[in-house]
Motif scaffolding. Structure first.
Motif, PDB file in Angstrom:
ATOM      1  N   MET A  20     -47.317 -55.199 116.479  1.00 45.53           N
ATOM      2  CA  MET A  20     -46.558 -54.297 117.346  1.00 45.53           C
ATOM      3  C   MET A  20     -45.174 -54.851 117.673  1.00 45.53           C
ATOM      4  SD  MET A  20     -46.302 -51.488 118.851  1.00 45.53           S
ATOM      5  CE  MET A  20     -45.356 -50.691 120.141  1.00 45.53           C
ATOM      6  N   CYS A  21     -44.224 -53.952 117.744  1.00 46.93           N
ATOM      7  CA  CYS A  21     -42.853 -54.272 118.139  1.00 46.93           C
ATOM      8  C   CYS A  21     -42.512 -53.448 119.373  1.00 46.93           C
ATOM      9  CB  CYS A  21     -41.892 -53.961 116.998  1.00 46.93           C
ATOM     10  SG  CYS A  21     -40.162 -54.228 117.408  1.00 46.93           S
ATOM     11  N   GLY A  22     -42.267 -54.114 120.499  1.00 43.84           N
ATOM     12  CA  GLY A  22     -42.029 -53.408 121.757  1.00 43.84           C
ATOM     13  C   GLY A  22     -40.740 -52.610 121.770  1.00 43.84           C
ATOM     14  N   ASN A  23     -39.625 -53.247 121.423  1.00 45.61           N
ATOM     15  CA  ASN A  23     -38.363 -52.507 121.366  1.00 45.61           C
ATOM     16  C   ASN A  23     -38.407 -51.442 120.279  1.00 45.61           C
ATOM     17  OD1 ASN A  23     -36.987 -53.822 123.471  1.00 45.61           O
ATOM     18  ND2 ASN A  23     -36.397 -55.509 122.122  1.00 45.61           N
ATOM     19  N   GLY A  24     -39.103 -51.751 119.185  1.00 47.17           N
ATOM     20  CA  GLY A  24     -39.276 -50.755 118.133  1.00 47.17           C
ATOM     21  C   GLY A  24     -40.045 -49.550 118.638  1.00 47.17           C
ATOM     22  N   GLY A  25     -41.062 -49.794 119.460  1.00 42.85           N
ATOM     23  CA  GLY A  25     -41.825 -48.695 120.048  1.00 42.85           C
ATOM     24  C   GLY A  25     -40.976 -47.831 120.961  1.00 42.85           C
ATOM     25  N   ARG A  26     -40.083 -48.457 121.703  1.00 38.86           N
ATOM     26  CA  ARG A  26     -39.194 -47.680 122.579  1.00 38.86           C
ATOM     27  C   ARG A  26     -38.204 -46.866 121.753  1.00 38.86           C
ATOM     28  NH1 ARG A  26     -35.954 -49.524 125.594  1.00 38.86           N
ATOM     29  NH2 ARG A  26     -35.529 -51.560 124.680  1.00 38.86           N
ATOM     30  N   CYS A  27     -37.682 -47.458 120.674  1.00 44.12           N
ATOM     31  CA  CYS A  27     -36.775 -46.712 119.784  1.00 44.12           C
ATOM     32  C   CYS A  27     -37.521 -45.596 119.060  1.00 44.12           C
ATOM     33  CB  CYS A  27     -36.116 -47.660 118.794  1.00 44.12           C
ATOM     34  SG  CYS A  27     -34.876 -48.760 119.530  1.00 44.12           S
ATOM     35  N   PHE A  28     -38.767 -45.849 118.696  1.00 48.16           N
ATOM     36  CA  PHE A  28     -39.612 -44.842 118.060  1.00 48.16           C
ATOM     37  C   PHE A  28     -39.774 -43.635 118.990  1.00 48.16           C
ATOM     38  CE2 PHE A  28     -43.979 -43.236 117.181  1.00 48.16           C
ATOM     39  CZ  PHE A  28     -43.846 -42.910 115.841  1.00 48.16           C
ATOM     40  N   ALA A  29     -40.014 -43.890 120.271  1.00 45.25           N
ATOM     41  CA  ALA A  29     -40.147 -42.804 121.247  1.00 45.25           C
ATOM     42  C   ALA A  29     -38.844 -42.036 121.401  1.00 45.25           C
ATOM     43  CB  ALA A  29     -40.594 -43.377 122.594  1.00 45.25           C
ATOM     44  N   ARG A  30     -37.730 -42.750 121.429  1.00 48.23           N
ATOM     45  CA  ARG A  30     -36.412 -42.099 121.544  1.00 48.23           C
ATOM     46  C   ARG A  30     -36.145 -41.223 120.318  1.00 48.23           C
ATOM     47  NH1 ARG A  30     -32.931 -40.779 125.487  1.00 48.23           N
ATOM     48  NH2 ARG A  30     -33.274 -38.802 124.410  1.00 48.23           N
ATOM     49  N   PHE A  31     -36.537 -41.701 119.148  1.00 46.08           N
ATOM     50  CA  PHE A  31     -36.383 -40.950 117.908  1.00 46.08           C
ATOM     51  C   PHE A  31     -37.180 -39.641 117.974  1.00 46.08           C
ATOM     52  CE2 PHE A  31     -37.836 -40.433 113.343  1.00 46.08           C
ATOM     53  CZ  PHE A  31     -36.617 -40.011 112.844  1.00 46.08           C
ATOM     54  N   ILE A  32     -38.404 -39.695 118.455  1.00 48.48           N
ATOM     55  CA  ILE A  32     -39.232 -38.491 118.599  1.00 48.48           C
ATOM     56  C   ILE A  32     -38.584 -37.504 119.551  1.00 48.48           C
ATOM     57  CG2 ILE A  32     -41.436 -37.649 119.517  1.00 48.48           C
ATOM     58  CD1 ILE A  32     -42.717 -40.209 118.408  1.00 48.48           C
ATOM     59  N   LEU A  33     -38.055 -38.010 120.661  1.00 52.06           N
ATOM     60  CA  LEU A  33     -37.367 -37.135 121.623  1.00 52.06           C
ATOM     61  C   LEU A  33     -36.127 -36.512 120.981  1.00 52.06           C
ATOM     62  CD1 LEU A  33     -37.554 -39.320 124.859  1.00 52.06           C
ATOM     63  CD2 LEU A  33     -38.815 -37.210 124.415  1.00 52.06           C
ATOM     64  N   ASP A  34     -35.354 -37.310 120.272  1.00 46.89           N
ATOM     65  CA  ASP A  34     -34.128 -36.808 119.657  1.00 46.89           C
ATOM     66  C   ASP A  34     -34.407 -35.797 118.549  1.00 46.89           C
ATOM     67  OD1 ASP A  34     -32.671 -38.402 121.344  1.00 46.89           O
ATOM     68  OD2 ASP A  34     -32.251 -39.959 119.856  1.00 46.89           O
ATOM     69  N   GLN A  35     -35.577 -35.892 117.939  1.00 47.46           N
ATOM     70  CA  GLN A  35     -35.975 -34.927 116.915  1.00 47.46           C
ATOM     71  C   GLN A  35     -36.513 -33.630 117.527  1.00 47.46           C
ATOM     72  OE1 GLN A  35     -35.698 -35.421 113.381  1.00 47.46           O
ATOM     73  NE2 GLN A  35     -34.447 -37.104 114.146  1.00 47.46           N
ATOM     74  N   GLY A  36     -36.626 -33.597 118.849  1.00 47.94           N
ATOM     75  CA  GLY A  36     -37.145 -32.406 119.525  1.00 47.94           C
ATOM     76  C   GLY A  36     -38.639 -32.213 119.345  1.00 47.94           C
ATOM     77  N   LEU A  37     -39.352 -33.307 119.054  1.00 51.44           N
ATOM     78  CA  LEU A  37     -40.787 -33.217 118.798  1.00 51.44           C
ATOM     79  C   LEU A  37     -41.623 -33.420 120.054  1.00 51.44           C
ATOM     80  CD1 LEU A  37     -40.880 -35.298 115.492  1.00 51.44           C
ATOM     81  CD2 LEU A  37     -40.825 -32.806 115.737  1.00 51.44           C
ATOM     82  N   ALA A  38     -40.976 -33.814 121.156  1.00 52.07           N
ATOM     83  CA  ALA A  38     -41.656 -34.010 122.433  1.00 52.07           C
ATOM     84  C   ALA A  38     -40.615 -33.958 123.539  1.00 52.07           C
ATOM     85  CB  ALA A  38     -42.405 -35.334 122.449  1.00 52.07           C
ATOM     86  N   GLN A  39     -41.098 -33.874 124.775  1.00 54.02           N
ATOM     87  CA  GLN A  39     -40.209 -33.842 125.931  1.00 54.02           C
ATOM     88  C   GLN A  39     -40.684 -34.860 126.957  1.00 54.02           C
ATOM     89  OE1 GLN A  39     -40.053 -29.865 127.490  1.00 54.02           O
ATOM     90  NE2 GLN A  39     -38.850 -29.071 125.778  1.00 54.02           N
ATOM     91  N   LYS A  40     -39.857 -35.815 127.258  1.00 53.47           N
ATOM     92  CA  LYS A  40     -40.042 -36.810 128.321  1.00 53.47           C
ATOM     93  C   LYS A  40     -41.224 -37.753 128.120  1.00 53.47           C
ATOM     94  CE  LYS A  40     -37.531 -34.529 132.036  1.00 53.47           C
ATOM     95  NZ  LYS A  40     -37.564 -34.100 133.458  1.00 53.47           N
ATOM     96  N   GLU A  41     -42.414 -37.243 127.833  1.00 58.07           N
ATOM     97  CA  GLU A  41     -43.591 -38.096 127.683  1.00 58.07           C
ATOM     98  C   GLU A  41     -44.138 -38.021 126.262  1.00 58.07           C
ATOM     99  OE1 GLU A  41     -46.525 -37.281 130.598  1.00 58.07           O
ATOM    100  OE2 GLU A  41     -45.230 -37.770 132.299  1.00 58.07           O
ATOM    101  N   ILE A  42     -44.475 -39.177 125.710  1.00 53.56           N
ATOM    102  CA  ILE A  42     -44.936 -39.261 124.326  1.00 53.56           C
ATOM    103  C   ILE A  42     -46.164 -40.153 124.271  1.00 53.56           C
ATOM    104  CG2 ILE A  42     -44.324 -40.033 121.992  1.00 53.56           C
ATOM    105  CD1 ILE A  42     -41.326 -39.779 123.174  1.00 53.56           C
ATOM    106  N   LYS A  43     -47.136 -39.757 123.483  1.00 49.61           N
ATOM    107  CA  LYS A  43     -48.289 -40.605 123.205  1.00 49.61           C
ATOM    108  C   LYS A  43     -48.333 -40.840 121.700  1.00 49.61           C
ATOM    109  CE  LYS A  43     -53.313 -40.979 123.832  1.00 49.61           C
ATOM    110  NZ  LYS A  43     -54.544 -40.307 124.321  1.00 49.61           N
ATOM    111  N   PHE A  44     -48.482 -42.114 121.312  1.00 50.35           N
ATOM    112  CA  PHE A  44     -48.535 -42.396 119.883  1.00 50.35           C
ATOM    113  C   PHE A  44     -49.458 -43.583 119.609  1.00 50.35           C
ATOM    114  CE2 PHE A  44     -44.936 -44.998 121.357  1.00 50.35           C
ATOM    115  CZ  PHE A  44     -45.133 -46.219 120.709  1.00 50.35           C
ATOM    116  N   LEU A  45     -49.887 -43.651 118.374  1.00 44.88           N
ATOM    117  CA  LEU A  45     -50.762 -44.727 117.916  1.00 44.88           C
ATOM    118  C   LEU A  45     -49.940 -45.735 117.121  1.00 44.88           C
ATOM    119  CD1 LEU A  45     -53.722 -45.754 117.692  1.00 44.88           C
ATOM    120  CD2 LEU A  45     -53.890 -44.435 115.556  1.00 44.88           C
TER     121      LEU A  45
END
Length: 269
Positions: A72-97
């Motif tokens: 696991m990469c912590g900063n990578g996980g935060r960037c991954f969440a930001r990427f999902i938000l920027d793609q319009g695939l979620a709003q504010k809260e994200i759950k991922f594996l």
């Protein structure tokens, strides 16, 4: 041709690729290493694929700069969440594996009302005390954490970290090596040498988490909820957790900091 987006979290930078169709050749170690190369590729500390699980949840597949899939990469996980938000695939809260289990990420704001990403990290129950100043623990990735009195800014991190990373008992599987200064009871300054990158990075999220937890034990913080400020070479992260000192156990762990898009583009392979 591969479409990508570059993100960074306190200077820890990543190539993000939407691979929900699973067409990216993730087994091609040389390709990933080349894409992460700062002279012959895009340049990054790692590469992250956005994929879907069989039941349709987001899955984060992370590769270190060396091209190999990693922990696991912590900063990578935060960037991954930001990427999902920027793609319009979620709003504010994200759950991922991810490789270490399920994570939740939330859009939040700092004291200056700037957007940040808070990422829930795994619960930590096993902390090994190597000596009075040195700890070993796994916060999604394995970390060696050592407190020093001399200035960590002037410390010869690369050479000293290699003595740990490339010698027993860590030489085969590797370990991330962290040195830090205490700036206060709940404030530290941290530098990290990352395995798989085999160099210092400007920030390491799982390292900041490990260092904050080690600080709670080192400073004998009382049981309860705490937030620690972690100064890294690329900015500031905050780590929150519920600390149970009798067991050296940490629950409800959150890594908080900026995650920003740098640029996007297309690269030929």
């Amino acid at each position: 041709m591969i479409t990508f987006t570059k993100y960074q979290g306190t200077g820890n930078d990543f190539i993000l690729i939407d691979d929900r169709e699973k067409v990216f050749p993730s087994e091609n170690i040389e390709l990933i290493n080349t894409l992460c190369d700062r002279r012959f590729g895009i340049g990054a500390d790692g590469l992250i694929l956005l994929q879907h699980t069989e039941d349709g949840h987001f899955y984060m597949q992370y590769f270190n700069r060396d091209g190999r899939e990693s922990s696991m990469c912590g900063n990578g996980g935060r960037c991954f969440a930001r990427f999902i938000l920027d793609q319009g695939l979620a709003q504010k809260e994200i759950k991922f594996l991810a490789v270490d289990g399920w994570h939740q990420a939330n859009l939040c704001y700092d004291s200056s009302h700037k957007e940040e990403i808070a990422l829930q990290m795994i619960q930590v129950t096993g902390v090994s005390l190597i000596d009075a100043n040195t700890f070993e623990l796994n916060t999604g990735s394995p970390h060696y954490v050592r407190f020093i009195e001399s200035s960590v800014t002037d410390f010869d991190l690369i050479n000293e970290a290699k003595k740990i990373r490339y010698n027993p008992p860590y030489v085969l599987k590797g370990i991330n090596v962290n040195y830090l200064n205490l700036l206060g009871i709940k404030e530290i300054k941290l530098r990290t040498y990352e395995r798989g990158v085999e160099d210092e990075t400007l920030s390491c999220g799982t390292g900041a988490t490990a260092a904050a937890m080690s600080t709670a034990i080192f400073n004998n913080l009382p049981a309860g909820k705490h937030q620690l400020k972690v100064e890294v070479m690329g900015g500031v992260l905050n780590v929150k957790f519920h600390f149970f000192p009798l067991e050296n156990r940490f629950e409800d762990v959150w890594l908080i900091g900026p995650a920003k898009k740098v640029f996007e583009g297309v690269v030929s392979v």
